[in-house]
Design an enzyme around this catalytic site. Structure first.
Site, mmCIF file in Angstrom:
data_model
loop_
_atom_site.group_PDB
_atom_site.id
_atom_site.type_symbol
_atom_site.label_atom_id
_atom_site.label_comp_id
_atom_site.label_asym_id
_atom_site.label_seq_id
_atom_site.Cartn_x
_atom_site.Cartn_y
_atom_site.Cartn_z
ATOM 1 N N GLY B 42 10.303 21.999 -54.724
ATOM 2 C CA GLY B 42 11.052 20.909 -54.092
ATOM 3 C C GLY B 42 10.249 20.335 -52.942
ATOM 4 N N GLY B 44 11.506 17.803 -50.718
ATOM 5 C CA GLY B 44 12.308 17.032 -49.783
ATOM 6 C C GLY B 44 11.973 17.414 -48.352
ATOM 7 N N LEU B 45 12.904 17.181 -47.447
ATOM 8 C CA LEU B 45 12.617 17.489 -46.047
ATOM 9 C C LEU B 45 12.252 18.951 -45.866
ATOM 10 C CD1 LEU B 45 15.273 15.447 -44.067
ATOM 11 C CD2 LEU B 45 12.832 15.022 -44.288
ATOM 12 N N ALA B 46 13.040 19.847 -46.459
ATOM 13 C CA ALA B 46 12.764 21.270 -46.282
ATOM 14 C C ALA B 46 11.443 21.642 -46.944
ATOM 15 C CB ALA B 46 13.915 22.103 -46.856
ATOM 16 N N GLY B 47 11.255 21.224 -48.179
ATOM 17 C CA GLY B 47 10.056 21.604 -48.929
ATOM 18 C C GLY B 47 8.782 21.034 -48.327
ATOM 19 N N SER B 286 26.755 4.615 -45.228
ATOM 20 C CA SER B 286 26.535 5.602 -44.166
ATOM 21 C C SER B 286 27.729 5.817 -43.244
ATOM 22 C CB SER B 286 25.353 5.161 -43.311
ATOM 23 O OG SER B 286 25.317 5.916 -42.117
ATOM 24 N N ARG B 332 34.093 14.484 -41.971
ATOM 25 C CA ARG B 332 34.161 13.887 -43.300
ATOM 26 C C ARG B 332 35.315 14.416 -44.143
ATOM 27 N NH1 ARG B 332 27.627 13.848 -44.461
ATOM 28 N NH2 ARG B 332 27.229 12.058 -43.108
ATOM 29 N N HIS B 424 29.127 14.329 -52.212
ATOM 30 C CA HIS B 424 27.945 13.948 -51.461
ATOM 31 C C HIS B 424 26.991 15.100 -51.192
ATOM 32 C CE1 HIS B 424 25.480 11.797 -48.686
ATOM 33 N NE2 HIS B 424 25.826 12.529 -47.648
ATOM 34 N N GLU B 448 19.389 22.255 -48.123
ATOM 35 C CA GLU B 448 20.679 22.215 -48.803
ATOM 36 C C GLU B 448 20.796 23.306 -49.861
ATOM 37 O OE1 GLU B 448 21.705 18.369 -50.426
ATOM 38 O OE2 GLU B 448 23.641 19.054 -51.162
#
Lengths: 253, 661, 228
Positions: B42, B44-47, B286, B332, B424, B448
């Protein structure tokens, strides 16, 4: 919100893989809601193809909200289709007329080889980024974010350049398959920020050298890239890239 | 035997745990780092942040993503912002307050120590991102700008127009590409992880499929990091990207990684409503819009007038009415349930009646008046004020308004937006300890993909924070605790029988799928699964519905494996085959989500069991019996699971009923 | 340095295009200045003296070589770039809607340039070769008379038409080339862009129009001259 349905003829480029030659196939399709996105229309076609025991059309897509930059169709002679400032996934069928024939092709560029049907390989963009599209700062070295004030105008302009989604529509639209807008956007983003200054010269030289190596064409300033860019990246970025390149070349060792 | 899980939280006072941990954790010397290989799945931000940081430290890193480039990962779609306890606005923010808001927002189902660490490093994330060239929004004085998000009363959200995720991801991606260019990271785009490989009880690699050639590959790593995002697409329609999937996490789960709180799903209140059966995904508007947008429904049922024609006194601003303290900025889960309640009661708007209004007219006027004053326009008429106000709104949210118009063909500057909740984010994920390690030694889950920081409900602008915290600032330390003991382990040959066996199994699954040659497309099954999940395991759940859902999903699974139709062949790019593998895993996961939801006899955060609510319709939490993380172990066989518990201990926060009134 | 030598990539090559383009643009002004002398109704006296000055002046003669070099660089560079661009898209699109995103002349610089090259050869044949090598003697006066020679050349209507068409090509070539050169040279600023754009448009219309007037006038004058 006036939903209608359309009957269309699709002429789609089909190509088995990188090695084989492709050709166009024609598919009639009916009952397409004007509220559908273009990709949802292709989903409907694919569902039908699968039911008929045929291979569905391969195409790149992911976020379907116009930000990941993965979708890439050349529709009726224009990247991302007839609507200004949107990606294919955000193009809706209300932009088409009843009975229309829609020609769908992959991005065409030697630096974007076709992998299958409408799927192309854009790793050349990644390699350009790897050549210099970054600020060399290791994690943990950062000073407090507010110790580096940046004028709002510069920050905003830098952001406008950074909004590039790397979809490749600029290359697809350019009659020379030039990647100048893509490279210029990244060079501009950093050239406008104080953080980008230490590597300002080497960055532009390296990114341009890599762009050359990937086989993209030259920029003749037709402005097609800017007009077709789904994120409205300005042509003035290209002028800035040229400026950066000239001064970097003139001063490089 | 059910076991009580050890989360390996360091000793000491909450505020000192991480500092002490960092200075005492075992280190790996630079020469040894060069011999240690890490696989990151992955980008994304973490990866991306983990891979680039680990490579900077000297480890040999391989990164895998299924998209055509690391830059496409769905973190890119996050719009509103990223939280950080910088207190630049001098409005009373602090590490503790961010920690407190996050625990409370998560309805007291998150782990204190992890959340506090998250709040501690939040400021560093902003520093790091700015240093790497992320163009955050700024004030005229050149300093960073902030805005508010739901569930908080301070302004701590940093943003870049409505494209914060994009800018942060591109920042992390550019750091990653830098390492790729230096040869310290080897990138495998268009590759999908199909299994993990365990040797002697430790995770030692993965099996991946090259999505262009269809070939299976074996890759060794001393440790494997799953940064593969959430599983919201189990509902078919969600705000996730089309390719977002649970496969990597699920395969790991089946090889021993426990799954934490799978039923905790976030339904985001402000999404564009479903318009028809053709719909393939839902688009988020958003949460930042709730800064300036007011949510309402008509006071009368079945009001046929257009939104902008309904006079002020006939509008019910139900969030402001029910929650005066937080108003439109409630968390939310609360906002989503309130919207559902209004629509179920018959006050919904639009053709489907499953929508509420998000209206900017009040704030357009307010901003217009401010602008008129700034520009010395005394006695400006209403039209001028509205024009000026629209310009301000355009600068703040222009791209979102454009997107709304593009999708709905309605102009949100003129008529109020119609919105409805949509799936979401998933707070649940692989269970990890304080080190972010799963129950399989050497296998980590970040972002996530893990369960750890958001409890039963995530606050807005906290996902980006967690992804980058895990990747930039947590894993680089915690992985040392494990790898420092692995320095003598030489790279294991991928000819090892465990690799061979794992590859064979993966090949068998693919072969089986191809040979079903049934009659129905993968999407057909996915849509049916989504419908079951949305109706029975969505915004409101009850025991009867969940039991039904479990039976239905089981039947669906059987049908899938008998009747799915996948055209094409194995050894080529085959998008239907990719989807089939993912949907097969979603079906199994869906069942576990229902089992988990059924197990949790309380309402908390995004998990709302209809049987457990207060008289006012608020969530009724049961702290006596359910203040634990449900970590499920896959027991093999016909998708059977065993529950393990991690008890949540609140030493620093007084656990209380959540109130936003 | 070798890796990014300025001429080793499209950006550098375009730089040459821009620089030579601007150089040729400035040459056109000089050329036009001299030519306009031919409009003075003094039987070519002003024009011929200007032409003689140009022909005899050492600096001008040296600059002429520079001009040739400029043309050659502009043309060869364009050819190299065009070939490179073709390689960048080996398979063409089946359908292209170019009008949707750019002007036809910005996409046709190569064709316009080729037309101008053909014209240039014709034009050099008409005047430069003759004035330098084969002679431009006025048969009536037995004196070198470039003015007469121009009238003589433009007596044929088809020559006039070709010159006018060439000037139209030049106009469109300049209309894109002028501002494009500025962009290529990185000379771009929101404050001055409108100015560059307006100068470019005025230049691209005015210069070719004035050039085109000359053959028309001389065509008419020659008819008058011989009947006289």
């Amino acid at each position: 919100m006036s939903e209608k349905t359309l009957n269309l003829t699709l002429k789609i480029w089909r190509q088995k893989n990188k090695e084989t030659r492709g050709s166009f196939e024609t598919y009639p399709i009916s009952g397409i809601s004007t509220d559908m996105s273009f990709l949802e229309m292709v989903d409907v076609l694919n569902e039908k193809l699968i039911t008929d025991g045929k291979e569905p059309v391969a195409f790149d897509h992911d976020c379907r909200e116009g930000i990941c930059g993965m979708c890439s169709m050349y529709i009726n002679g224009r990247p991302h289709g007839p609507k200004h400032g949107v990606t294919t996934c955000q193009l809706h069928m209300r932009s088409f007329k009843e009975g229309e024939t829609i020609v769908i092709e992959p991005w065409r560029a030697s630096a974007f080889p076709v992998l299958k049907d409408l799927v192309v390989d854009r790793s050349s963009f990644d390699r350009i980024m790897a050549a210099g599209g970054f600020i060399s700062v290791n994690t943990g070295n950062a000073q407090d974010a507010n110790s580096l004030p940046i004028g709002k105008d510069d920050a905003d302009e830098s952001f406008s350049s950074a909004a590039c989604i790397g979809c490749g529509a600029c290359v697809a639209a350019c009659k020379n398959a030039s990647a100048m807008l893509f490279v210029a956007a990244k060079v501009s983003q950093y050239a406008l920020l104080p953080q980008g200054q230490p590597e300002r010269s080497t960055r532009v030289l390296k990114m341009v050298a890599q762009m050359e190596q990937e086989g993209f064409g030259s920029c003749t300033n037709t402005g097609a890239c800017e007009a077709e860019c789904p994120k409205g990246i300005s042509l003035s970025n290209i002028a800035r890239l040229n400026r950066e390149y000239i001064s970097a070349s003139a001063s490089s060792k | 035997m059910s076991q009580v899980l050890d989360s390996k939280i360091p000793e000491g006072a909450l505020a000192e745990k991480w500092t002490k941990y960092k200075s005492s954790v075992a280190l790996v010397n630079p020469a040894n780092k060069r011999n240690l290989e890490i696989i990151v799945v992955g980008s994304g931000l973490a990866g991306s942040s983990a891979a680039s940081t680990l490579a900077e430290m000297g480890y040999k890193v391989k990164v895998f993503c299924f998209q055509d480039s690391a830059r496409r990962a769905h973190s890119i779609a996050a719009q509103g912002g990223i939280n950080a306890a910088k207190n630049y606005q001098n409005d009373g923010d602090s590490v503790y307050r961010l920690f407190y808001d996050t625990i409370k927002g998560g309805d007291y189902r998150a782990r204190e120590a992890n959340v506090h660490r998250l709040a501690e490093v939040s400021g560093n994330i902003i520093d790091q991102s700015v240093a790497s060239g992320v163009p955050f929004a700024r004030e005229y004085g050149g300093l960073l700008s902030n805005r508010s998000f739901g569930g908080t009363q301070v302004q701590r959200t940093f943003y870049a127009a409505g494209q914060t995720g994009q800018q942060l991801l591109l920042g992390a991606y550019s750091s990653l590409q830098r390492q790729v260019g230096m040869g310290t990271v080897k990138m495998y785009a268009r590759h999908e992880m199909l299994d993990i490989v365990n040797i002697d009880g430790k995770c030692r690699g993965i099996i991946a499929r090259d999505l262009v050639t269809g070939k299976l590959e074996r890759h060794f790593g001393h440790a494997v990091l799953l940064c593969t995002g959430g599983y919201g697409n189990v509902f078919y329609l969600s705000t996730n990207a089309m390719g977002s999937n649970v496969t990597a996490a699920w395969k790991a789960h089946k090889k021993g990684a426990f799954f934490g709180n799978p039923c905790f799903t976030q339904i985001h209140p402000t999404c564009i409503p479903v318009s028809g059966d053709h719909q393939s995904k839902l688009t988020l508007m958003s949460e930042s819009l709730r800064n300036d947008g007011r949510i309402w429904t008509p006071k009368a049922k079945d009001d046929k007038r257009k939104g902008n024609e309904i006079p002020e006194e006939e509008r019910d601003y139900y969030l402001e009415r029910r929650y005066p303290a937080f108003g439109n900025l409630v968390p939310r889960d609360v906002a989503s349930r309130a919207a559902k309640e209004r629509c179920d009661a018959g006050y919904g708007v639009g053709t489907s009646k499953m929508a509420v209004y998000l209206d900017f007219s009040t704030n357009i006027k307010r901003y217009g008046t401010v602008e008129a004053t700034k520009n010395n326009l005394t006695n400006a008429d209403e039209a001028t004020i509205i024009k000026l106000g629209k310009e301000v709104v355009k600068e703040k949210y222009g791209n979102l308004f454009d997107m709304y118009k593009q999708i709905t063909d309605e102009n949100p500057y003129e008529v109020p937006m119609r919105i409805y909740p949509a799936v979401h984010y998933t707070m649940g994920g692989l269970w990890v300890d304080y080190n972010l390690m799963t129950t399989v030694p050497g296998l980590y889950a970040l972002g996530e993909a893990n369960f750890s920081d958001h409890g039963a409900n995530r606050l807005g602008a906290s996902a980006l924070m967690q992804g980058l915290a895990d990747g930039y600032f947590v894993i680089p330390y915690t992985i040392g605790a494990y790898l420092s003991k692995e320095i003598s382990v030489k790279a294991i040959s991928t000819e090892h029988e465990a690799f061979v066996e794992a590859e064979q199994k993966a090949a068998e699954v693919l072969n089986t799928l191809m040979n079903i040659k049934g009659t129905k497309s993968v999407d057909h099954f996915h849509k049916r699964l989504g419908k079951i999940m949305w109706e029975q395991c969505g915004m409101a759940r009850n025991a009867i519905g969940l039991k039904e859902a479990i039976a239905e999903i089981r039947a669906l699974r059987a049908e899938f494996w008998k009747d799915v139709k996948i055209p094409g062949t194995l050894n080529e790019m085959n998008l239907e085959l990719e989807k089939a593998g993912r949907v097969a895993d979603f079906i199994e996961l869906g069942e576990l989500m229902c089992i988990d939801a059924l197990n949790r006899n309380e309402s908390c955060g995004g998990h709302f069991r209809e049987e457990y609510q207060t008289e006012e319709g608020e969530a009724n939490r049961d702290d006596v019996n359910y203040a634990y993380v449900a970590a499920w172990e896959h027991k093999g066989g016909d998708n059977t699971f065993e529950l393990h518990k991690e008890n949540l201990v609140y030493e620093n926060i007084k656990i209380a009923a959540r109130s936003y009134k | 340095m070798s890796q990014h030598g300025i001429l080793k990539n499209v950006v550098g090559k375009k730089l040459i295009m821009g620089l030579t383009g601007i150089f040729l643009v400035s040459f056109l002004v000089v050329h036009l200045g001299i030519n306009l002398c031919a409009l003075v109704p003094d039987n070519g006296e002003t024009f011929n003296s200007a032409a003689e000055f140009m022909a005899d002046n050492f600096f001008i003669r040296t600059a002429e070589w520079g001009l040739f070099l400029g043309f050659i660089l502009h043309i060869v560079d364009a050819a190299v770039l065009t070939l490179g661009n073709r390689k960048s898209r080996p398979i063409a699109y089946a359908k292209v809607d170019g009008a949707a995103n750019s002007s036809w002349y910005s996409r046709s610089m190569g064709i316009l340039g080729t037309l101008l090259l053909i014209f240039l050869i014709l034009h050099l044949g008409h005047f430069w070769v003759k004035s330098r090598f084969t002679g431009i003697e006025n048969p009536f006066t037995q004196k070198d008379d470039l003015y007469f020679y121009m009238m003589y050349t433009f007596q044929d209507l088809w020559v006039v038409i070709i010159y006018i068409l060439a000037q139209i090509s030049l106009g469109y070539h300049l209309l894109h080339g002028f501002k494009s050169a500025f962009r290529t040279l990185g000379l771009n600023h929101p404050k001055y862009n409108p100015l560059i754009s307006i100068i470019g448009i005025v230049y691209s219309i005015l210069v070719p129009t004035l050039f085109a007037i000359i053959p028309v006038v001389l065509h008419l004058r020659y008819n008058h001259y011989i009947t006289f």
